[in-house]
Write an enzyme that holds these catalytic residues in place. Structure first.
Site, PDB file in Angstrom:
ATOM      1  N   HIS A 174     -68.142 -52.186 -33.893  1.00  0.00           N
ATOM      2  CA  HIS A 174     -68.133 -52.713 -32.527  1.00  0.00           C
ATOM      3  C   HIS A 174     -67.480 -51.772 -31.521  1.00  0.00           C
ATOM      4  O   HIS A 174     -67.562 -51.996 -30.311  1.00  0.00           O
ATOM      5  CB  HIS A 174     -67.434 -54.072 -32.480  1.00  0.00           C
ATOM      6  CG  HIS A 174     -68.237 -55.137 -33.147  1.00  0.00           C
ATOM      7  ND1 HIS A 174     -69.243 -55.831 -32.516  1.00  0.00           N
ATOM      8  CD2 HIS A 174     -68.226 -55.576 -34.425  1.00  0.00           C
ATOM      9  CE1 HIS A 174     -69.800 -56.665 -33.357  1.00  0.00           C
ATOM     10  NE2 HIS A 174     -69.201 -56.540 -34.535  1.00  0.00           N
ATOM     11  N   LYS A 177     -75.677 -52.220 -32.742  1.00  0.00           N
ATOM     12  CA  LYS A 177     -74.862 -52.854 -31.706  1.00  0.00           C
ATOM     13  C   LYS A 177     -74.995 -52.051 -30.411  1.00  0.00           C
ATOM     14  O   LYS A 177     -76.038 -52.122 -29.781  1.00  0.00           O
ATOM     15  CB  LYS A 177     -73.446 -53.041 -32.226  1.00  0.00           C
ATOM     16  CG  LYS A 177     -73.481 -54.177 -33.263  1.00  0.00           C
ATOM     17  CD  LYS A 177     -72.409 -54.218 -34.268  1.00  0.00           C
ATOM     18  CE  LYS A 177     -72.723 -55.356 -35.249  1.00  0.00           C
ATOM     19  NZ  LYS A 177     -71.954 -55.277 -36.474  1.00  0.00           N
ATOM     20  N   SER A 224     -64.523 -57.911 -34.921  1.00  0.00           N
ATOM     21  CA  SER A 224     -65.743 -58.411 -34.282  1.00  0.00           C
ATOM     22  C   SER A 224     -65.617 -59.801 -33.682  1.00  0.00           C
ATOM     23  O   SER A 224     -66.318 -60.126 -32.744  1.00  0.00           O
ATOM     24  CB  SER A 224     -66.880 -58.387 -35.291  1.00  0.00           C
ATOM     25  OG  SER A 224     -66.523 -59.093 -36.466  1.00  0.00           O
TER      26      SER A 224
END
Ligand SMILES: *Cc1c(COP(=O)(O)O)cnc(C)c1O
Length: 387
Positions: A209, A238, A181
């Site tokens: 991610h 996300k 990340s």
């Protein structure tokens, strides 16, 4: 010393070392631009990679669900909190990552804590990348398994740790972020999977991610590399623009997690509308090939232009670009100067990143237009001139 005084001193210590954090306040929705203190600024630091956090179809799904199913799930998942919405979301997310089953959690943090605490315990061994996300670290600690940390993405080091410690452990689990990340680099999942397999260790991959961005239809790095982890963690806050997470695995593993993950058993189920929002987001994510291409192109453009300007932007193969600064205070000063120029980029400091590696973490979005990317580059150029 009185308790309150002790905390006041600890707080002053944070301030003195440049580590005090105070969030900026956003008004209105998340998007390529956000409003801070009545001013619209370009947002270059959210994880809203595909721009879904304010997508009308997802908002509509929430509204419809709230009207039809209400807001609260009224208890934990094992009491009243498993509703149609949770069930449907779990089936759809399992199908998305081609796993037999999935369990929905309120957050990725809770998913990692619960999953690790359920799957390993005293007498077991966890093999963990040194730059894994805090929730994996905390979950490993909570499990009370022995934790062996291997150097970042170093399969040789992982193998030597497995060779030394695997034989003494009951169960063993290798855990890694797929897309790291804070650095934007990917894990060598195929090599890690081969190693884990040959040492009779399970493999847990956290795709927080990568999901929605990498792999076919945004199915993540495991899908891209043709790896089938024993446990895949996907988060929905996300790329999916919502909140929550799912743990995908075999029927048996998921059943065990539903029974033993304390953050699943002892926490109120997420609202049904959250599951509906995630389902709506999933549809959009599957179809977002063009957005994924634009997102990675935006990142490539920023990466190359910032390097030309003399900024230290290490190689990364994703939408996440670290601009290494080093010093904590200087990082925050640069972040403040960018904000003055209408560009919102948070500084990232220890303990989120290792000591001495404070950075600006840039994350463009698929919905940033070329002129917005240019505007960001111009702001960095004016910083470089001021130095
Ligand atoms: C953000 C993140 C999490 C936590 O997920 P939340 O839904 O934000 O709690 C877990 N793992 C990784 C790798 C993350 O980046």
């Amino acid at each position: 010393m009185a308790f309150q005084t002790q905390i006041r001193e600890a707080l002053s210590e944070l301030e003195a070392t440049g580590l005090l954090r105070t969030p900026l306040r956003i008004s209105g929705p998340q998007g390529p631009e956000v409003e801070i203190n009545g001013r619209r600024v370009l947002c270059l630091c959210s994880n809203n990679y595909l721009g879904l956090a304010n997508h009308p179809a997802i908002v509509a799904a929430c509204e419809a669900s709230a009207r039809k199913e209400g807001v609260g799930a009224a208890a934990s998942r094992l009491i009243t909190g498993t509703m149609d919405a949770h069930h449907e979301a779990e089936a759809l997310f399992a199908d998305f990552v081609r796993a037999p089953a999935a369990a929905l959690f309120a957050t990725g943090y809770a998913a990692n804590l619960g999953t690790l605490q359920a799957l390993v315990g005293p007498g077991d061994a966890v093999f963990s990348d040194s730059l894994n996300h805090a929730s994996l670290i905390d979950g490993s600690r909570l499990s009370r398994a022995n934790v062996h940390v291997y150097s970042h993405r170093d399969v040789d080091h992982l193998e030597s740790l497995l060779r030394e410690h695997r034989p003494l452990a009951r169960r063993a689990l290798v855990i890694t972020d797929s897309l790291f990340s804070m650095d934007g680099v990917t894990a060598p999942l195929r090599d890690i999977a081969t190693l884990a397999h040959s040492y009779d260790a399970g493999l847990l991959v956290d795709e927080a991610h990568a999901l929605g961005v990498l792999g076919p239809n945004g199915r993540g790095l495991s899908a891209e590399q043709g790896v089938e982890p024993d446990v895949l963690i996907g988060t929905l806050g996300k790329s999916f623009g919502v909140a929550g997470a799912f743990v995908a695995a075999s029927e048996e593993l998921v059943s065990f997690i539903r029974n033993r993950a304390r953050s699943f058993v002892y926490s109120t189920a997420p609202p049904p509308m959250l599951a509906r929002a995630a389902i709506a987001a999933l549809q959009l994510v599957r179809e977002a090939d063009e957005a994924r291409t634009t997102l990675l192109a935006n990142a490539d453009k920023l990466r190359s232009e910032l390097r030309v300007l003399g900024f230290e932007v290490p190689e990364s193969d994703s939408q996440i670009l670290p601009v290494l600064i080093g010093d904590n205070d200087r990082t925050m000063q640069l972040s403040a100067k960018l904000l003055e120029r209408g560009i919102f980029v948070q500084g990232i400091r220890p303990p989120t990143v290792p000591e001495g590696t404070a950075r600006l973490r840039l994350t463009p979005m698929a919905t940033h237009r070329p002129e917005q990317i240019e505007r960001a580059i111009d702001a960095f150029a004016s910083l470089a001139r001021d130095e």
